[in-house]
Design an enzyme around this catalytic site. Structure first.
Site, PDB file in Angstrom:
ATOM      1  CE  LYS A  61      -5.027  18.796  18.567  1.00 29.01           C
ATOM      2  NZ  LYS A  61      -6.392  18.542  18.127  1.00 29.01           N
TER       3      LYS A  61
ATOM      4  CG  ASP B  55      -7.858  12.427  16.933  1.00 35.55           C
ATOM      5  OD1 ASP B  55      -7.190  12.617  17.970  1.00 35.55           O
ATOM      6  OD2 ASP B  55      -8.742  13.202  16.544  1.00 35.55           O
TER       7      ASP B  55
ATOM      8  CD  GLN C 138      -9.419  20.094  16.820  1.00 39.71           C
ATOM      9  OE1 GLN C 138      -8.222  19.872  16.715  1.00 39.71           O
ATOM     10  NE2 GLN C 138     -10.076  19.845  17.944  1.00 39.71           N
TER      11      GLN C 138
END
Ligand code: NDP
Length: 294
Positions: A54, A121, A98
């Protein structure tokens, strides 16, 4: 018939290039540099790999990348304080925590603390609710990637029968909503579904997001169907090294399907590319600019 292989690697690279061009445009015209903050708690090896990828891809697209690493035993209050700081930081347009988080932390509380405008997300209930209501929302990246891959071989999903196997908040549920937005007719299956093979055989579009290696067999697939394999299962290879296997028995399914994604090189490649798309979209929305073309 052997299926067309949907090349996620190339499609993701093209998408990243389009994002980079749009990032350059907003920088030039609006002095706006989209910024993504990724928070990693602990040292899960798979998460480390994702976070590194990322970071590299965010920078390659011309965006600002902020990485925050916290120890396994971080107190929930400390993580919430970091999220509050990122929520208030004007250089940060996207926040990604995460997952999975260590068991000592309450994932729901953490996700709920993220500003929905920065929730790249797409997991905050605000965005999940808007998506379920058919309203514009930041959608989870993996399902977005699945739709983009499908449309490379079926530009219109209007009226097609789709089956989504798996009902997680991260993949299955949002994917169903995105398919409905594309006017597909959707069946959602899960561990309690009966006769999965028969349900699958009716589908023009098959999405497997289960986490069970090669569960979907070739003889479940309707001839000519598009098969999108989300599964990433780590298996010991013959040479002692880990190999990645999807949720679909690829060798069998490719003999029947019209098009299929490989694992690796399929959906996985799209997830980070779609994260860049979401960060750019979030930055434009926060700055009051029109939605970018990508
Ligand atoms: P979850 O474990 O959260 O969900 C799995 C789903 O599969 C559940 O809804 C479960 O049903 C269902 N399921 C389990 N066993 C069966 C079965 N025998 N028959 C039918 N359905 C079953 O997983 P995720 O959604 O997070 O991930 C799914 C897969 O996708 C994993 O392999 C993961 O690694 C991969 N993944 C890949 C990504 C990528 O970028 N390519 C990103 C995210 C995930 P129930 O709800 O009834 O328990």
């Amino acid at each position: 018939m052997t299926a067309t292989i949907i090349d996620g690697k190339t499609i993701a690279a093209e998408l990243r290039k389009r994002v980079a061009a749009d990032v350059a445009r907003v920088k030039r015209d609006h002095d706006l540099v989209p910024g993504l903050a990724v928070v990693l708690v602990g040292h899960d090896p798979a998460s480390e790999v994702y976070v590194r990828s990322k970071h590299t891809q965010t920078q390659a697209a011309g965006m600002a990348s902020f990485e925050h690493r916290l120890p396994d035993d971080v107190a929930q209050g400390e993580l919430l304080a970091l999220i509050a700081t990122l929520n208030a930081d004007p250089a940060v347009h996207g926040i990604l925590v995460q997952l999975p988080l260590p068991k000592s932390l309450d994932t729901e509380t953490i996700i709920n603390a993220i500003d929905p405008m920065k929730d790249v997300d797409g997991l905050h209930p605000h965005n999940a609710g808007r998506l379920a209501g058919g309203l514009p929302a930041l959608s989870p990246c993996t399902p977005l990637g699945c739709i983009i891959l499908t449309k490379t071989v079926r530009p219109s999903l209007d009226g097609l029968n789709a089956i989504v196997i798996g009902r997680s908040n991260l993949v299955g549920r949002p994917l169903v909503q995105l398919l409905l937005n594309e006017n597909a007719t959707v069946t959602i299956a899960h561990s309690r579904s009966r006769d999965l093979a028969r349900l699958c055989a009716q589908a023009d579009l098959v999405y497997a997001a289960v986490g069970r290696p090669e569960m979907v067999r070739g003889d479940w697939i309707k001839p000519g169907a598009v098969v999108i394999d989300v599964g990433i299962n780590r298996m010991p290879g013959d040479d002692g090294r880990t190999r990645l296997v999807g949720d679909v028995a690829f060798a069998e399914a490719r003999e029947v399907a019209g098009a299929i994604t490989p694992v690796p090189g399929g959906v996985g490649q799209m997830t980070v590319a779609c994260l860049l798309v979401n960060t750019l979209r979030a930055a434009c929305a926060i700055a009051g600019l029109p939605k970018p073309a990508v």
